[in-house]
Design a protein around this motif. Structure first.
Motif, PDB file in Angstrom:
ATOM      1  N   TRP A   1       0.799  -1.212   0.000  1.00 32.99           N
ATOM      2  CA  TRP A   1       0.000   0.000   0.000  1.00 32.99           C
ATOM      3  C   TRP A   1       0.837   1.269   0.000  1.00 32.99           C
ATOM      4  O   TRP A   1       0.326   2.339  -0.323  1.00 32.99           O
TER       5      TRP A   1
ATOM      6  N   HIS B   1      -5.951   4.056   3.829  1.00 29.81           N
ATOM      7  CA  HIS B   1      -6.213   2.620   3.688  1.00 29.81           C
ATOM      8  C   HIS B   1      -7.128   2.149   4.808  1.00 29.81           C
ATOM      9  O   HIS B   1      -7.193   2.761   5.871  1.00 29.81           O
ATOM     10  N   THR B   2      -7.819   1.055   4.543  1.00 29.68           N
ATOM     11  CA  THR B   2      -8.908   0.645   5.421  1.00 29.68           C
ATOM     12  C   THR B   2      -8.827  -0.809   5.862  1.00 29.68           C
ATOM     13  O   THR B   2      -8.154  -1.628   5.243  1.00 29.68           O
TER      14      THR B   2
ATOM     15  N   THR C   1      -7.105   1.807   8.920  1.00 29.13           N
ATOM     16  CA  THR C   1      -6.395   0.623   9.417  1.00 29.13           C
ATOM     17  C   THR C   1      -5.970   0.745  10.879  1.00 29.13           C
ATOM     18  O   THR C   1      -5.892  -0.256  11.573  1.00 29.13           O
TER      19      THR C   1
ATOM     20  N   SER D   1     -14.971  -5.246   1.314  1.00 27.85           N
ATOM     21  CA  SER D   1     -14.875  -3.792   1.227  1.00 27.85           C
ATOM     22  C   SER D   1     -16.224  -3.242   0.785  1.00 27.85           C
ATOM     23  O   SER D   1     -17.085  -3.997   0.310  1.00 27.85           O
TER      24      SER D   1
ATOM     25  N   ALA E   1      -8.925   3.838   0.060  1.00 25.61           N
ATOM     26  CA  ALA E   1      -8.524   2.655  -0.699  1.00 25.61           C
ATOM     27  C   ALA E   1      -9.144   1.396  -0.111  1.00 25.61           C
ATOM     28  O   ALA E   1      -9.195   1.226   1.112  1.00 25.61           O
TER      29      ALA E   1
ATOM     30  N   THR F   1      -5.538  -3.416  -4.766  1.00 28.56           N
ATOM     31  CA  THR F   1      -6.108  -2.365  -3.935  1.00 28.56           C
ATOM     32  C   THR F   1      -6.415  -1.193  -4.851  1.00 28.56           C
ATOM     33  O   THR F   1      -5.600  -0.840  -5.705  1.00 28.56           O
TER      34      THR F   1
ATOM     35  N   ALA G   1      -7.803   2.845  -5.102  1.00 26.86           N
ATOM     36  CA  ALA G   1      -8.047   4.126  -4.431  1.00 26.86           C
ATOM     37  C   ALA G   1      -8.988   4.967  -5.282  1.00 26.86           C
ATOM     38  O   ALA G   1      -8.873   4.992  -6.519  1.00 26.86           O
TER      39      ALA G   1
END
Length: 178
Positions: free
Chosen positions: A44, A51-52, A71, A109, A136, A145, A147
């Motif tokens: 990432w 980011h998640t 995160t 997600s 993302a 990933t 975004a």
């Protein structure tokens, strides 16, 4: 790209095409399969976005909840029901995740809501996500990933009929701090 998604569900490439058709500018990086945030972090670094981590939970009334947060956010499963207006929560089983969202663990997600045709899942977004310029998520696979701008995430969610509940998930933790 091969997919093990159910035949009636979109795969990653279908999702990226749908985003493009909506006018969403998406930046996608490919990487080896990742199952945890820790595994994903090195990959990432090349993608400028918040980011998640994402959890699919089920409550005592069989309501499904998709929780998306940065995160580093601590999510207290004992306090979460009160924050989102639910009852006792537990992790959804793999077969329910796959049947409902067409993804496996590690690929959950908000993008997976494209496959929630029965609208069984309520989306909860941490307020910090909606304050970020770009966010993302995995695009239905844990080998990539993607975004997007936060405004474009809203466009996507509207296109799939999802009205997210935006909650400051850390608020209860901060209030409890000395």
């Amino acid at each position: 790209m091969a997919s093990d998604a159910p035949l009636d569900h979109l795969n990653s490439e279908d999702l990226l095409e749908r985003l493009a058709a909506l006018g969403v500018v998406a930046e996608t990086i490919r990487h080896p399969p990742v199952h945890t945030v820790e595994e994903a972090l090195p990959h990432w670094a090349a993608l400028d976005a918040l980011h998640t981590k994402n959890l699919l939970l089920k409550d005592a009334k069989d309501q499904l909840w998709l929780i998306a947060a940065p995160t580093d956010r601590l999510i207290d499963l004992k306090r979460l029901p009160g924050q989102i207006g639910s009852k006792r929560l537990s992790f959804a089983k793999e077969d329910l995740l796959f049947a409902t969202l067409g993804v496996r663990q590690g690929a959950v997600s908000p993008f997976a809501l494209v496959n929630d045709r029965e609208r069984r899942v309520r989306l909860v977004l941490d307020a910090a996500l909606m304050a970020a310029p770009r966010v993302a998520f995995h695009p239905l696979t844990n080998t990539a990933t993607t975004a997007v701008r936060t405004d474009d995430l809203r466009v996507f969610l509207e296109s799939v009929g999802s009205e997210p509940l935006v909650v400051a998930l850390d608020a209860a933790l901060e209030e409890a701090a000395p």
